[in-house]
Design a protein around this motif. Structure first.
Motif, mmCIF file in Angstrom:
data_model
loop_
_atom_site.group_PDB
_atom_site.id
_atom_site.type_symbol
_atom_site.label_atom_id
_atom_site.label_comp_id
_atom_site.label_asym_id
_atom_site.label_seq_id
_atom_site.Cartn_x
_atom_site.Cartn_y
_atom_site.Cartn_z
ATOM 1 N N ASN A 103 0.846 -1.191 0.000
ATOM 2 C CA ASN A 103 0.000 0.000 0.000
ATOM 3 C C ASN A 103 0.886 1.248 0.000
ATOM 4 O O ASN A 103 1.624 1.489 0.955
ATOM 5 C CB ASN A 103 -0.907 -0.025 1.249
ATOM 6 N N MET A 104 0.824 2.022 -1.075
ATOM 7 C CA MET A 104 1.516 3.320 -1.119
ATOM 8 C C MET A 104 0.495 4.394 -1.495
ATOM 9 O O MET A 104 0.746 5.228 -2.368
ATOM 10 C CB MET A 104 2.657 3.306 -2.147
ATOM 11 N N GLY A 105 -0.659 4.361 -0.806
ATOM 12 C CA GLY A 105 -1.665 5.340 -1.192
ATOM 13 C C GLY A 105 -2.580 5.798 -0.078
ATOM 14 O O GLY A 105 -3.305 6.781 -0.252
ATOM 15 N N CYS A 106 -2.562 5.107 1.071
ATOM 16 C CA CYS A 106 -3.560 5.451 2.102
ATOM 17 C C CYS A 106 -3.441 6.926 2.479
ATOM 18 O O CYS A 106 -2.359 7.396 2.857
ATOM 19 C CB CYS A 106 -3.391 4.568 3.329
ATOM 20 N N PRO A 107 -4.562 7.673 2.373
ATOM 21 C CA PRO A 107 -4.507 9.126 2.588
ATOM 22 C C PRO A 107 -4.847 9.569 4.010
ATOM 23 O O PRO A 107 -4.918 10.766 4.273
ATOM 24 C CB PRO A 107 -5.585 9.624 1.614
ATOM 25 N N ALA A 108 -5.104 8.601 4.927
ATOM 26 C CA ALA A 108 -5.483 9.029 6.282
ATOM 27 C C ALA A 108 -4.271 9.671 6.952
ATOM 28 O O ALA A 108 -3.200 9.056 7.018
ATOM 29 C CB ALA A 108 -5.962 7.830 7.088
ATOM 30 N N VAL A 116 4.027 5.836 6.139
ATOM 31 C CA VAL A 116 3.588 4.603 5.489
ATOM 32 C C VAL A 116 2.399 4.949 4.591
ATOM 33 O O VAL A 116 1.922 6.090 4.591
ATOM 34 C CB VAL A 116 3.216 3.499 6.512
ATOM 35 N N GLY A 117 1.920 3.967 3.827
ATOM 36 C CA GLY A 117 0.803 4.228 2.916
ATOM 37 C C GLY A 117 1.199 5.338 1.961
ATOM 38 O O GLY A 117 2.304 5.355 1.403
ATOM 39 N N GLY A 118 0.325 6.337 1.811
ATOM 40 C CA GLY A 118 0.604 7.450 0.906
ATOM 41 C C GLY A 118 1.809 8.267 1.337
ATOM 42 O O GLY A 118 2.445 8.937 0.512
ATOM 43 N N GLY A 119 2.174 8.227 2.616
ATOM 44 C CA GLY A 119 3.313 8.993 3.129
ATOM 45 C C GLY A 119 4.621 8.619 2.440
ATOM 46 O O GLY A 119 5.523 9.448 2.298
ATOM 47 N N ILE A 148 -0.740 9.016 -7.429
ATOM 48 C CA ILE A 148 0.213 9.618 -8.373
ATOM 49 C C ILE A 148 1.271 10.478 -7.664
ATOM 50 O O ILE A 148 2.227 10.905 -8.294
ATOM 51 C CB ILE A 148 -0.501 10.460 -9.458
ATOM 52 N N GLY A 149 1.098 10.700 -6.377
ATOM 53 C CA GLY A 149 2.077 11.488 -5.636
ATOM 54 C C GLY A 149 1.486 11.858 -4.287
ATOM 55 O O GLY A 149 0.345 11.483 -3.980
ATOM 56 N N PHE A 150 2.268 12.613 -3.503
ATOM 57 C CA PHE A 150 1.752 12.990 -2.182
ATOM 58 C C PHE A 150 0.902 14.263 -2.302
ATOM 59 O O PHE A 150 -0.313 14.190 -2.198
ATOM 60 C CB PHE A 150 2.897 13.169 -1.180
ATOM 61 N N ASP A 151 1.564 15.397 -2.583
ATOM 62 C CA ASP A 151 0.750 16.602 -2.790
ATOM 63 C C ASP A 151 0.932 17.168 -4.193
ATOM 64 O O ASP A 151 0.388 18.218 -4.516
ATOM 65 C CB ASP A 151 1.033 17.666 -1.722
ATOM 66 N N SER A 152 1.731 16.474 -5.007
ATOM 67 C CA SER A 152 1.917 16.879 -6.403
ATOM 68 C C SER A 152 2.414 15.652 -7.163
ATOM 69 O O SER A 152 2.623 14.601 -6.560
ATOM 70 C CB SER A 152 2.964 17.987 -6.489
ATOM 71 N N VAL A 178 -2.305 11.927 -2.776
ATOM 72 C CA VAL A 178 -2.761 11.596 -1.420
ATOM 73 C C VAL A 178 -3.576 12.765 -0.863
ATOM 74 O O VAL A 178 -4.641 12.578 -0.275
ATOM 75 C CB VAL A 178 -1.524 11.303 -0.525
ATOM 76 N N LYS A 179 -3.070 13.973 -1.084
ATOM 77 C CA LYS A 179 -3.752 15.145 -0.536
ATOM 78 C C LYS A 179 -5.118 15.367 -1.184
ATOM 79 O O LYS A 179 -5.995 15.981 -0.583
ATOM 80 C CB LYS A 179 -2.874 16.391 -0.718
ATOM 81 N N GLU A 180 -5.292 14.878 -2.388
ATOM 82 C CA GLU A 180 -6.605 15.035 -3.031
ATOM 83 C C GLU A 180 -7.630 14.058 -2.446
ATOM 84 O O GLU A 180 -8.826 14.205 -2.709
ATOM 85 C CB GLU A 180 -6.490 14.824 -4.549
#
Ligand SMILES: Cc1cc2nc3c(=O)[nH]c(=O)nc-3n(C[C@H](O)[C@H](O)[C@H](O)COP(=O)(O)O)c2cc1C
Length: 354
Positions: A103-108, A116-119, A148-152, A178-180
């Motif tokens: 998992n490289m996407g969790c936005p919590a 971890v996740g999106g981080g 597609i990225g964290f905040d960009s 992630v930020k979206e």
């Protein structure tokens, strides 16, 4: 690279159940088996940290889903020794997994603040280490699900190159940052870029709401398949419908009466003798939040079901909105009704706590 397990019908694009905390549980996977299983399934994530063990309810989902389709076990974490230890635990327990997914996407925020996740997407050098570790540890298929990225999109291409470098077997791409979270449009053009850059298959993920949308996404991204999350909670026939569409056959069109029967199935499947009735009804509301997006334009079903306090109240509300006064024969719309919102419509902080 290991090829993916073939889809149920040879030559069709793959369909996959997106991993969803508290949703892609054993009962829900079993129900999908009944309504038309996807080609591939992904579990909720195993949390990986210093004292983590394999969560039994996820092990049960892997071993007992009985859909006849391959299941991938998802992990979330960043500690290399613990990731290695978890892979060894899955392999030594001989869990019947088709592969292991990162998992490289969790936005919590609770999750990404721990990197971890999106981080992880903030730090390509860390992604390099984690992918290297997992590729070395996993004997079978190693897959990644990311945004597609964290905040960009700053590191997008660099991370795709790492996916390639570490011979990842499949990328599932949820085309938002992630930020979206879940708010923005899905940027499908990034899926097309990933398809063009990578040797491995790419599954397109994000707002695949219907067969028509699924076909549009395939046409516009060139992806090898579709990963579907929330829309299969609303419409558990969606995988079957895609298969019928790909085969050029008539597409099953559920009625509100079929949806009422699905809700009853969900209630039965998720009930446990030792679980408090109120807890069960609240758990059901997580699913009904999504089902309700297809019931009525004014959102009255969502409004009423959120207030149900017992099984009998919930039954009466479902009958009123889905069965009574000739409603049972009305078609269940293909798309969610515009203007209605599921609350929550994403990972909750409880579900995502690590
Ligand atoms: C309730 C819920 C829980 C989720 N849990 C996870 C998870 O455990 N792992 C993961 O990679 N993505 C998780 N996601 C994200 C989905 O897998 C998927 O990427 C996202 O919902 C977009 O797809 P969709 O528009 O088809 O729902 C979750 C989403 C929801 C709505």
């Amino acid at each position: 690279m290991s090829p993916l397990p073939a889809p149920l019908i040879a030559g069709q694009p793959w369909t996959a159940l997106a991993p969803m905390q508290d949703v892609t549980t054993l009962p829900f996977m079993r129900l999908l088996g009944k309504y038309g299983a996807p080609d591939l399934l992904f579990t909720e994530y195993f949390r990986v940290h210093g004292h983590s063990t394999l969560e039994q309810h996820i092990v049960d989902a892997v071993c007992q889903h009985n859909t006849g389709r391959p299941v991938f076990a998802q992990l979330i974490g960043e500690s290399l020794p613990d990731l290695r230890r978890t892979v060894e635990a899955i392999e030594s327990a001989q869990l019947p997994v088709a592969g292991i997914d990162l998992n490289m996407g969790c936005p919590a925020p609770k999750v990404y603040k721990k990197n971890v996740g999106g981080g992880l997407l903030r730090e390509p050098s860390k992604v390099d280490e984690v992918l290297n570790c997992l590729r070395g540890a996993i004997k079978g298929r190693f897959t990644v699900k990311m945004r597609i990225g964290f905040d960009s999109d700053q590191h997008f291409e660099r991370i795709l190159d790492l996916i390639e470098k570490h011979k990842v077997d499949l990328l599932s791409l949820h085309a938002r940052t992630v930020k979206e979270a879940y708010r923005s449009e899905v940027h499908y053009e990034y899926i097309k870029r990933a398809v063009e850059r990578l040797a491995c298959p790419v599954l397109a993920n994000g707002n695949v709401t219907s067969v028509a949308k699924g076909q549009w996404v395939l046409d516009h991204t060139g992806s090898a398949g579709l990963m579907i999350g929330r829309s299969c909670i609303r419409n558990p026939w969606i995988f079957r419908q895609h298969r019928e569409h790909f085969a050029g056959q008539p597409i099953f069109q559920p009625t509100l009466g079929d949806v009422r029967a699905y809700i009853e199935d969900l209630i039965v499947a998720t009930s446990r003798p030792n679980v408090d009735g109120q807890y069960h009804i609240n758990h059901m509301k997580k699913f009904l939040n999504f089902v309700g997006l297809g019931v009525d334009t004014d959102g009255q079903f969502l409004h009423d079901m959120r207030r149900a306090r017992s099984k009998s109240e919930l039954d009466a509300i479902c009958d009123q909105h889905l069965i009574n006064e000739g409603r049972a024969d009305l078609p269940f719309p293909d798309e969610p009704i515009k203007g209605l919102v599921a609350r929550p419509n994403c990972e909750t902080s409880r579900g995502c706590s690590l």
